[in-house]
Design a protein around this motif. Structure first.
Motif, PDB file in Angstrom:
ATOM      1  N   LEU A  99      -8.332  72.196  20.387  1.00  9.54           N
ATOM      2  CA  LEU A  99      -8.322  72.653  18.999  1.00  9.54           C
ATOM      3  C   LEU A  99      -9.738  72.727  18.449  1.00  9.54           C
ATOM      4  CD1 LEU A  99      -6.390  73.341  16.627  1.00  9.54           C
ATOM      5  CD2 LEU A  99      -6.613  70.951  15.912  1.00  9.54           C
ATOM      6  N   PRO A 100     -10.183  73.908  17.982  1.00  5.81           N
ATOM      7  CA  PRO A 100     -11.533  74.023  17.426  1.00  5.81           C
ATOM      8  C   PRO A 100     -11.698  73.148  16.177  1.00  5.81           C
ATOM      9  CG  PRO A 100     -10.632  76.188  17.935  1.00  5.81           C
ATOM     10  CD  PRO A 100      -9.497  75.207  18.054  1.00  5.81           C
ATOM     11  N   VAL A 138      -4.129  63.849  21.432  1.00  8.95           N
ATOM     12  CA  VAL A 138      -5.543  63.475  21.368  1.00  8.95           C
ATOM     13  C   VAL A 138      -6.378  64.430  22.212  1.00  8.95           C
ATOM     14  CG1 VAL A 138      -7.233  61.713  21.983  1.00  8.95           C
ATOM     15  CG2 VAL A 138      -5.102  61.054  20.858  1.00  8.95           C
ATOM     16  N   VAL A 139      -5.914  64.692  23.444  1.00  3.09           N
ATOM     17  CA  VAL A 139      -6.635  65.613  24.324  1.00  3.09           C
ATOM     18  C   VAL A 139      -6.702  67.009  23.707  1.00  3.09           C
ATOM     19  CG1 VAL A 139      -6.587  66.772  26.556  1.00  3.09           C
ATOM     20  CG2 VAL A 139      -6.113  64.323  26.414  1.00  3.09           C
ATOM     21  N   ALA A 197     -20.231  68.691  22.827  1.00  2.00           N
ATOM     22  CA  ALA A 197     -20.605  69.635  21.776  1.00  2.00           C
ATOM     23  C   ALA A 197     -19.907  69.311  20.462  1.00  2.00           C
ATOM     24  CB  ALA A 197     -20.278  71.064  22.215  1.00  2.00           C
ATOM     25  N   ARG A 198     -18.675  68.819  20.546  1.00  2.00           N
ATOM     26  CA  ARG A 198     -17.967  68.440  19.322  1.00  2.00           C
ATOM     27  C   ARG A 198     -18.689  67.296  18.611  1.00  2.00           C
ATOM     28  NH1 ARG A 198     -12.547  70.319  19.044  1.00  2.00           N
ATOM     29  NH2 ARG A 198     -12.001  68.550  17.717  1.00  2.00           N
ATOM     30  N   PHE A 199     -19.219  66.373  19.402  1.00  2.00           N
ATOM     31  CA  PHE A 199     -19.993  65.279  18.810  1.00  2.00           C
ATOM     32  C   PHE A 199     -21.260  65.821  18.149  1.00  2.00           C
ATOM     33  CE2 PHE A 199     -23.464  62.178  19.277  1.00  2.00           C
ATOM     34  CZ  PHE A 199     -22.965  61.147  18.501  1.00  2.00           C
ATOM     35  N   ILE A 200     -21.922  66.774  18.813  1.00  2.00           N
ATOM     36  CA  ILE A 200     -23.114  67.394  18.242  1.00  2.00           C
ATOM     37  C   ILE A 200     -22.769  68.104  16.938  1.00  2.00           C
ATOM     38  CG2 ILE A 200     -24.871  69.180  18.581  1.00  2.00           C
ATOM     39  CD1 ILE A 200     -25.419  66.721  20.226  1.00  2.00           C
ATOM     40  N   THR A 222     -17.009  78.798  25.336  1.00  2.00           N
ATOM     41  CA  THR A 222     -15.888  78.340  24.505  1.00  2.00           C
ATOM     42  C   THR A 222     -16.325  78.192  23.054  1.00  2.00           C
ATOM     43  OG1 THR A 222     -14.918  77.150  26.375  1.00  2.00           O
ATOM     44  CG2 THR A 222     -14.205  76.489  24.169  1.00  2.00           C
ATOM     45  N   TYR A 223     -15.457  78.626  22.164  1.00  2.00           N
ATOM     46  CA  TYR A 223     -15.678  78.415  20.728  1.00  2.00           C
ATOM     47  C   TYR A 223     -15.324  76.973  20.409  1.00  2.00           C
ATOM     48  CZ  TYR A 223     -14.579  78.561  15.713  1.00  2.00           C
ATOM     49  OH  TYR A 223     -14.512  78.300  14.369  1.00  2.00           O
TER      50      TYR A 223
END
Length: 401
Positions: free
Chosen positions: A32-33, A25-26, A340-343, A210-211
């Protein structure tokens, strides 16, 4: 058997599984992009009664595209820089075939790591050098007779069975530039050289940020429809105001403006205030977006949030006259990656709402507008600079997949 002996292995087995799941999960959320990809039929083509027609989904999508009225279209391939492939998809010594802008291009990376773009077809006997071709140093070798063409100027530098290489043996070399995670190619209907360049973004080029990930969509529309969205603030309330997940609990509130750059004519700017609110008095969070439209098909979005900054890079590539590939790549400081992943998930969902309209709309060359639509008039006047006398026009629907 001792009860403790029987229990301990099971206990440690469960703990191990829990730890492995936690690590996965982490890894997924922090390392993981993201890759949010949708094909042509992935957005905007819902056929609730398709089981009654006896047709496949692909066939029904083709029918919907074929029957749609296109309107009186502008030229289909504007002049400018286009991101034709992401850098990560072109390894050293690899060659890729890219069919776009009405061209068949061989994109390859030399053994030293430099990206080059040539016409795909060998001028000798017409073999497609991107299919079975080999990279030799900074040259691309044709798979048919092993003629080698330099990535720097397109000239043939070696013919294994010939005593002399003719001076006129060459293939077209395209101006290209690798920057900000993509290989860009310059396309101009009159063959004019580049009049501007795609500038590097420091935090991407030096890898200090970070990408986060990417999304990719195929859109069945004219290319102008996509950047024109930025100059159409009224559509935000209609398409994007409802919340992403539970519309009754949250709303997106938008304030936007669009204007051309005063000094660099190929650039225009978008200013956007975005707020997610539970009600008119309760705001969850706000973000400020400054978008730079650079040429006809490249956008840099600088997003300021209460937690930290984010950069989103958008490229639009016309695969066919009415088929666009849109890719967004996101970068941010490492400490806000989960946010940022949520965005990015939200951006993907919101962009899909636009695609659901683009995939079915007709281009209106003389739309009925009101004064609140003033940015659209300005945008179309600005965007027209990317078309010239020989810009290709739509002939027939070539979409057949």
């Amino acid at each position: 058997m001792d009860p403790l002996t029987a229990v301990v292995p099971g206990f440690f087995g469960a703990s191990t599984i829990a730890v492995v799941v936690l690590i996965c999960v982490v890894y997924y959320y922090l390392v993981l992009p993201m890759d949010f990809t949708r094909d042509i039929d992935g957005v905007g083509y819902d056929f609730p009664n398709r089981h009654l027609d006896g047709k496949t989904r692909a066939a029904m999508v083709r029918d919907a595209i074929r029957k749609r009225k296109t309107g009186r279209l502008l030229p289909v391939y504007p002049n400018g820089w286009f991101g034709i492939i992401e850098s990560c998809r072109l390894g050293p010594g690899e060659v890729r075939l890219v069919n776009a802008l009405g061209q068949n291009l061989a994109v390859f990376r030399s053994e030293s790591g430099e990206a080059h773009v040539l016409d795909a077809y060998c001028p000798h006997m017409g073999a497609n050098m991107a299919v079975g071709g080999r990279v030799k140093g900074d040259c691309l070798e044709c798979p048919f007779h092993e003629w080698q063409f330099s990535g720097h100027n397109g000239k043939c530098v070696a013919i294994p069975y010939a005593q002399k290489v003719p001076d006129f043996a060459k293939v077209r070399r395209w101006d290209s530039r690798e920057v900000n995670g993509s290989v860009f190619v310059w396309h101009h209907a009159e063959g004019d050289p580049p009049s501007w360049v795609v500038e590097p973004i420091a935090v991407i080029e030096d890898k200090s940020w970070t990408y986060v990930g990417r999304n990719e969509f195929n859109v069945t529309s004219h290319i102008q429809d996509i950047p024109e969205n930025a100059a159409d603030p009224p559509h935000l309330e209609a398409i994007h105001a409802p919340g992403m997940f539970v519309a009754s609990l949250s709303r997106h509130v938008w304030k936007a403006e669009w204007f051309p750059d005063q000094t660099q004519t190929h650039i225009a700017h978008l200013g956007l205030n975005h707020e997610i609110a539970l009600s008119s008095k309760v705001s969850l969070f706000k973000i400020l977006v400054r978008g730079d439209q650079i040429g006809p098909a490249y956008v840099v979005l600088n997003v300021q949030t209460s937690i930290g900054p984010i950069v989103i890079v958008q490229t639009v590539l016309p695969l066919e006259p009415l088929l666009q590939r849109v890719i967004h790549r996101m970068y941010c400081p490492w400490w806000i990656v989960p946010y940022a992943r949520f965005i990015m998930l939200g951006e993907s969902i919101m962009f899909a709402r636009d695609i659901a309209v683009w995939n079915h709309k007709q281009y209106m060359d003389k739309p009925v507008l009101v004064k609140e639509d003033r940015y659209i008039v300005r945008f179309r006047r600005w965007y027209s600079q990317f078309f010239s006398d020989n810009s290709p026009r739509f002939q027939q629907d070539t979409l057949d997949w």
